[in-house]
Design an enzyme around this catalytic site. Structure first.
Site, mmCIF file in Angstrom:
data_model
loop_
_atom_site.group_PDB
_atom_site.id
_atom_site.type_symbol
_atom_site.label_atom_id
_atom_site.label_comp_id
_atom_site.label_asym_id
_atom_site.label_seq_id
_atom_site.Cartn_x
_atom_site.Cartn_y
_atom_site.Cartn_z
ATOM 1 N N TYR A 66 -1.247 10.624 -10.065
ATOM 2 C CA TYR A 66 -1.754 11.808 -9.876
ATOM 3 C C TYR A 66 -1.374 12.672 -11.127
ATOM 4 O O TYR A 66 -2.052 13.853 -11.195
ATOM 5 C CB TYR A 66 -1.167 12.587 -8.527
ATOM 6 C CG TYR A 66 -1.475 11.934 -7.333
ATOM 7 C CD1 TYR A 66 -2.051 10.712 -7.244
ATOM 8 C CD2 TYR A 66 -1.402 12.628 -6.091
ATOM 9 C CE1 TYR A 66 -2.581 10.205 -6.031
ATOM 10 C CE2 TYR A 66 -1.700 12.205 -4.897
ATOM 11 C CZ TYR A 66 -2.434 10.807 -4.892
ATOM 12 O OH TYR A 66 -2.772 10.311 -3.547
ATOM 13 N N LYS A 111 4.463 -1.986 -4.660
ATOM 14 C CA LYS A 111 3.458 -3.207 -4.775
ATOM 15 C C LYS A 111 3.706 -3.876 -5.935
ATOM 16 O O LYS A 111 3.032 -4.234 -6.974
ATOM 17 C CB LYS A 111 2.070 -2.563 -5.048
ATOM 18 C CG LYS A 111 0.896 -3.543 -4.907
ATOM 19 C CD LYS A 111 0.454 -3.978 -3.663
ATOM 20 C CE LYS A 111 -0.509 -5.210 -3.721
ATOM 21 N NZ LYS A 111 -0.696 -6.098 -2.466
ATOM 22 N N ASP A 136 0.673 -2.686 1.600
ATOM 23 C CA ASP A 136 0.101 -2.932 2.316
ATOM 24 C C ASP A 136 0.592 -3.578 3.800
ATOM 25 O O ASP A 136 -0.032 -3.228 4.987
ATOM 26 C CB ASP A 136 -0.933 -4.305 1.781
ATOM 27 C CG ASP A 136 -0.335 -5.239 0.917
ATOM 28 O OD1 ASP A 136 1.048 -5.034 0.763
ATOM 29 O OD2 ASP A 136 -0.850 -6.263 0.541
ATOM 30 N N ASP A 183 1.363 9.683 -0.147
ATOM 31 C CA ASP A 183 0.527 10.455 0.521
ATOM 32 C C ASP A 183 -0.177 9.693 1.591
ATOM 33 O O ASP A 183 -0.759 10.341 2.542
ATOM 34 C CB ASP A 183 -0.475 10.713 -0.882
ATOM 35 C CG ASP A 183 -1.694 11.764 -0.675
ATOM 36 O OD1 ASP A 183 -1.549 12.669 0.413
ATOM 37 O OD2 ASP A 183 -2.526 11.763 -1.186
ATOM 38 N N ASP A 233 -0.145 10.315 5.902
ATOM 39 C CA ASP A 233 -1.405 10.901 6.999
ATOM 40 C C ASP A 233 -1.492 9.639 7.916
ATOM 41 O O ASP A 233 -1.534 10.070 8.964
ATOM 42 C CB ASP A 233 -2.644 10.599 5.863
ATOM 43 C CG ASP A 233 -3.208 12.047 5.542
ATOM 44 O OD1 ASP A 233 -2.345 12.815 5.111
ATOM 45 O OD2 ASP A 233 -4.088 12.165 5.400
HETATM 46 C C1 IPM Z 1 -1.061 16.202 0.554
HETATM 47 C C2 IPM Z 1 -2.440 16.477 -0.032
HETATM 48 C C3 IPM Z 1 -2.394 16.633 -1.490
HETATM 49 C C4 IPM Z 1 -1.926 15.509 -2.139
HETATM 50 C C5 IPM Z 1 -3.792 17.154 -2.093
HETATM 51 C C6 IPM Z 1 -4.432 18.254 -1.350
HETATM 52 C C7 IPM Z 1 -3.784 17.382 -3.748
HETATM 53 O O1 IPM Z 1 -3.193 15.315 0.548
HETATM 54 O O2 IPM Z 1 -0.208 17.104 0.209
HETATM 55 O O3 IPM Z 1 -0.770 15.235 0.836
HETATM 56 O O4 IPM Z 1 -2.624 14.520 -2.469
HETATM 57 O O5 IPM Z 1 -0.750 15.406 -2.381
HETATM 58 MG MG MG Z 2 -2.194 14.112 1.586
#
Ligand code: IPM
Ligand code: MG
Length: 357
Positions: free
Chosen positions: A142, A190, A222, A246, A250
């Protein structure tokens, strides 16, 4: 104590969920005799509209002079649908993390008993899940440069970079947390493919040796994605690089019931920042639909992590649990057949619970 907070609502549902988290914060301050002062700042698409910069200098100055930052979300459909936009709302969040030196993002994944049935996984698999993902936040893909497109536009590239010092500080932090928990660290990488991952593993091995009481497990990303849905309760502290963290968080959030539940704390060099892990859900903005719990729980983390006020944080968690028990829930987590509550109503119920404690 005086709590001096920078409030950054951001875009989409950000302002609505932040409003509720602020009301909850005020109620807790009142209950425990703390004073609170706060100022609001712009970040994301709203900051681009107002100033052309997704993380304006004024906002940075405000964050630097505050004791904690409470942040909503950034993102806007105008940019999501325009891949050629040069300035993007998400750059504001990344710039904020980088400039505040917030290299560690702590994302606790825990289950809520009344929501077990909301998980896409069977209750017997989810039950007992309680782990902390420590995501590296200011390095990796990133932030690595070069990033861009070839002149003819047909090739694109991102660069993944990590230094030993960056890996050391985050892995150390993971071990420190593990010492206060169930003493297990899972290092996710990885290393069978990526050079940066091999550096992670090398450094992690050195640090693991300094914590003989802690059990260390090395896992390819993975495999970790699979284990998360197969046996989530096997994790205690997971530490990983930026993009893997990230993605895996989720996944982690939804196995506990909803993306709208997972809070986070970003800590590092300067002012710590507290934010829900979900995005700005622009389609729902202003409709009183968004689940405010991840942001309210981020405020609980703010009391604990930024101010060391544990009882205050615990009261917020208790109030959130009570709201779930009482079925005062937004649509994403409401039981079938029961009416969903709005963002404001859930927030007001929690404030009322705290006031009456
Ligand atoms: C998170 C979000 C952010 C990230 C985005 C909005 C840039 O997905 O905080 O997880 O990727 O870090
Ligand atoms: Mg995120």
């Amino acid at each position: 104590m005086n709590l001096n907070i920078a409030v950054l609502p951001g875009d989409g549902i950000g302002p609505e969920i932040i409003e509720q988290a602020l009301e909850v914060t005020k109620a807790v301050c009142k209950k425990f005799d703390h004073t609170m002062s706060f100022a609001t700042g712009l970040v994301g698409a709203c900051a681009i509209d107002a100033t052309g910069n997704p993380y304006p200098d004024d906002t940075h100055a405000l964050c630097m002079q505050s004791d904690a930052v409470l942040f909503g979300a950034v993102g806007d459909l105008r940019y999501d649908n325009n891949p050629s936009a040069k300035v993007r709302p998400e750059q504001g969040l990344l710039a904020m993390r980088k400039k505040l030196g917030l290299y560690a993002n702590i994302r606790p994944v825990t289950t809520f008993a009344p929501l077990l049935h909301k998980s896409p996984l069977r209750s017997d698999i989810v039950q007992g899940t309680d782990f902390m993902c420590i995501r590296e936040l200011t390095g990796g893909l990133y932030f690595g440069r070069p990033q861009g497109r070839s002149e003819d536009g047909n090739t694109a590239y991102d660069t993944c970079v990590y230094t030993r010092a960056e890996v050391e500080r985050i892995v150390k932090l993971a071990y420190e947390y593990a010492m206060k928990r169930r003493k297990k660290v899972t290092v996710v990488d990885k290393a069978n493919v990526l050079a940066t991952s091999r550096l992670w593993r090398e450094v992690a091995k050195e640090i693991a040796a300094q914590y003989p009481e802690v059990e260390t497990e090395y896992m390819f990303v993975d495999n970790a994605a699979m284990r998360l849905i197969q046996w989530p309760s096997s994790f205690d502290v997971m530490v990983t690089e930026n993009m893997f963290g990230d993605i895996l968080t989720d996944e982690g959030s939804v196995i506990t019931g909803s993306l709208g539940l997972l809070p986070s704390a970003s800590v590092g060099v300067h002012t710590s920042l507290f934010e829900p892990i979900h995005g700005s859900w622009p389609q729902a903005a202003g409709q009183n639909l968004a689940n405010p719990l991840a942001t309210i729980l981020s405020a609980a983390m703010m009391f604990e992590y930024a101010f060391g006020l544990m009882e205050e944080g615990a009261l917020i968690r208790e109030a959130v649990d009570a709201s779930l028990q009482a079925n005062i829930r937004t649509a994403d987590i409401q039981t079938a057949g029961l009416p969903p509550y709005g963002t404001k109503e859930v927030g007001a119920w929690i404030v009322n619970y705290i006031n009456n404690k």
